[in-house]
Design a protein around this motif. Sequence first.
Motif, PDB file in Angstrom:
ATOM      1  N   UNK A 448       0.853  -1.197   0.000  1.00  0.00           N
ATOM      2  CA  UNK A 448       0.000   0.000   0.000  1.00  0.00           C
ATOM      3  C   UNK A 448       0.877   1.231   0.000  1.00  0.00           C
ATOM      4  N   UNK A 449       0.397   2.274  -0.666  1.00  0.00           N
ATOM      5  CA  UNK A 449       1.127   3.537  -0.726  1.00  0.00           C
ATOM      6  C   UNK A 449       0.156   4.671  -1.009  1.00  0.00           C
ATOM      7  N   UNK A 450      -0.150   5.466   0.038  1.00  0.00           N
ATOM      8  CA  UNK A 450      -0.971   6.673  -0.118  1.00  0.00           C
ATOM      9  C   UNK A 450      -2.256   6.402  -0.888  1.00  0.00           C
ATOM     10  N   UNK A 451      -2.998   5.422  -0.418  1.00  0.00           N
ATOM     11  CA  UNK A 451      -4.291   5.114  -1.015  1.00  0.00           C
ATOM     12  C   UNK A 451      -4.249   4.117  -2.146  1.00  0.00           C
ATOM     13  N   UNK A 452      -3.068   3.769  -2.635  1.00  0.00           N
ATOM     14  CA  UNK A 452      -2.935   2.766  -3.691  1.00  0.00           C
ATOM     15  C   UNK A 452      -2.581   1.430  -3.058  1.00  0.00           C
ATOM     16  N   UNK A 453      -3.355   0.412  -3.389  1.00  0.00           N
ATOM     17  CA  UNK A 453      -3.124  -0.918  -2.832  1.00  0.00           C
ATOM     18  C   UNK A 453      -2.907  -1.915  -3.958  1.00  0.00           C
ATOM     19  N   UNK A 454      -2.153  -2.945  -3.648  1.00  0.00           N
ATOM     20  CA  UNK A 454      -1.913  -4.012  -4.625  1.00  0.00           C
ATOM     21  C   UNK A 454      -1.775  -5.334  -3.885  1.00  0.00           C
ATOM     22  N   UNK A 455      -2.303  -6.372  -4.519  1.00  0.00           N
ATOM     23  CA  UNK A 455      -2.159  -7.733  -3.985  1.00  0.00           C
ATOM     24  C   UNK A 455      -1.483  -8.572  -5.062  1.00  0.00           C
TER      25      UNK A 455
END
Length: 676
Positions: A448-455
């Motif tokens: 996660x980074x400043x509202x951006x998420x990834x799985x």
Amino acid sequence: MRRPTAATARAVLVALAAIAAAAGPRAASSSSQQSPAAPGVSFDLVVVDRDGRVPEQIKPGDVTVSVDGRPRRVLSVRRISRGPGAVTDAASRQARAAGLLSFGAEPVRNVILVVDQAGLVRGEERAAVTAALALLDRLGMADRLAVVLLPFPADQMLSLATEQPVAREMLARTAGQLDPAMFAKADDPAILAGANPLASDPDRLREAEPMPAAAPPPAMREPEVSPQTGSLNDLTGLLEAIRTVPGRKVVALFTAGLANPPPAQVSNVAAAAIAARAAIYVFAMPGPRDDRGLTLQMAPLETLARATGGSLLSPGRNPERAVGRTVAELAACFVVELEPAPADADNRRRPLRVEVAGRGLSVRAPAWLLPSADPGDQPALAPSPAPGPDPVSPAEPAGAAARPARPAEAPSAREAELQLAMARLVDYVEAYERQYSGLVAEEEFRQSSRGTNARLRSDYLLVKPEKSSTWVSFRDVYEVDGVAVRDRDDRLKRLFLEPGANISAQLQAIQDESARYNVGIVQRNINVPLFLLRFLQAENRPRFRFRLAGKRSVAGVEAWRIEFEERVFPTIITDIQGRDVDAKGWFLVDEVTGAIVETALKIEENGSTGEIVVSFRHDPALGMWVPAEMKETYRTLTQRSLAGVPRLEPVVEGTARYSNYRRFQVKVEEKVVIPK
């Protein structure tokens, strides 16, 4: 943040000793009838104090020896460091002793686990398997080991190898052969336990005569031998077979006892072990002790263990404790060299008695003096410099002229402990990279980074491309936020089947591919769980200052905390503009095996910080520690406080978890297939 092309890693090749052991019912013969390859008048001596620790030193004047009841002069006593880190440990001890004492090293131990199925009750094998697995868990990764199930099949080949999965698979086949129903048969003469002289007088084994060879059985007829007698015969045959294997051996025998074995037969087993330079450690398993139909005796086995320089242990409900005492004892021994005598040449068993001066010491030595092969210990060489501050000045270029060498100084006790810790860690990593390279794990990485998420879902491997000596972590992402990655097959083919001539470019491409789907403003390819192994390669260790920072209990083991700090430029890690980024952190290292149980990396760049912590878990199926979880956090300076004071705020966070470890083999084909 990027790291440059990785430095070269060293590979360790381990030879496998294939041993054919005769098995099946047969008459035992005295092992003293065979001549060793390199006879010598020496024997191994184990001395431990009340706490189970091996003394720092024993001088020739401390040891009193008699052979055949006559005093024999001791020429020398050599302390042998054994197992992980043994070479460095012996060297540092030699330096501290200033040449007054003699030291050597046995870096690779031969350990054979023997399970006596004839002495286990059917359905109650779990205790033996649990104790044997506990012992495997505490061995070094370079130790050669094997598992033998008795009775020993006639067509079975025994291989001493460093990889543990085969040994663990063999243990899983353990099947007790004592039928619980037989305990009610009180009148069966084959299983009744009568009076055994070894139970009341263990020292009678020294004077026991060899069992006479039985007459050949009639043709086409199997000799009538009880299962337990057959197991002892098989054990004798096994010991005679491993006599040709170089080095001393450790035989761990897991059994519930013996049903009235003849003293002469126990004597044959002990003599075969002594001639093979093998010490037998008997692990007493639960079994019938006071049953009317069958009483399994431990006294003869205790006598057998004592006669070979080993011991009897009762694991009980806490096998780790008994195993811990044994492994601590296997960390060192002494080789006692005696003045030769003319009678030594006749290969006869000569009763041996040993005493060592000192209070509270337990002494274990062979019951007889028998010719045996030289164990082939490595001599103690000059110790490597302690990993102290500034091994190379940061101001000096890497190719600067070498300074005049200073005479080696004896390390302090603290420096010696650091040297031992580093030696065990380095030995472990060299074996670990080779064994881990056959594994692939599933990685689930949430970022996660400043509202951006990834799985991200990936396969994680440790690879060594063709024509390269460098191990590289590789994250093969096959799914992003539930959507399959389309170009995966072409990507793998370009990386591994079309490498071209530029190895550096290929290594960089693999690293870049591992970072392809990272999210956030921090560009990085160091967020892989085994990245810090690179710092421990021979060419990179001088870049760092290492120090011991205490101990702690973690994941069920006592671990050293070894802190590191990079002191040489250019650094291994650089930012995107190629500027140096200092690295520091720590390793948590198992004191016994050198296994890594946790790592931490901390970096700073223009006021921003990064931290990657990896925790490991022991995988019982693989017999090794593997990454369990990785957490990464990157923080940067912001002015969000009411007073306008800058503070560190997380800008990127991630947690990766690893599961489904499995082995694979790489084949050069038109496709690269990673097994599921």
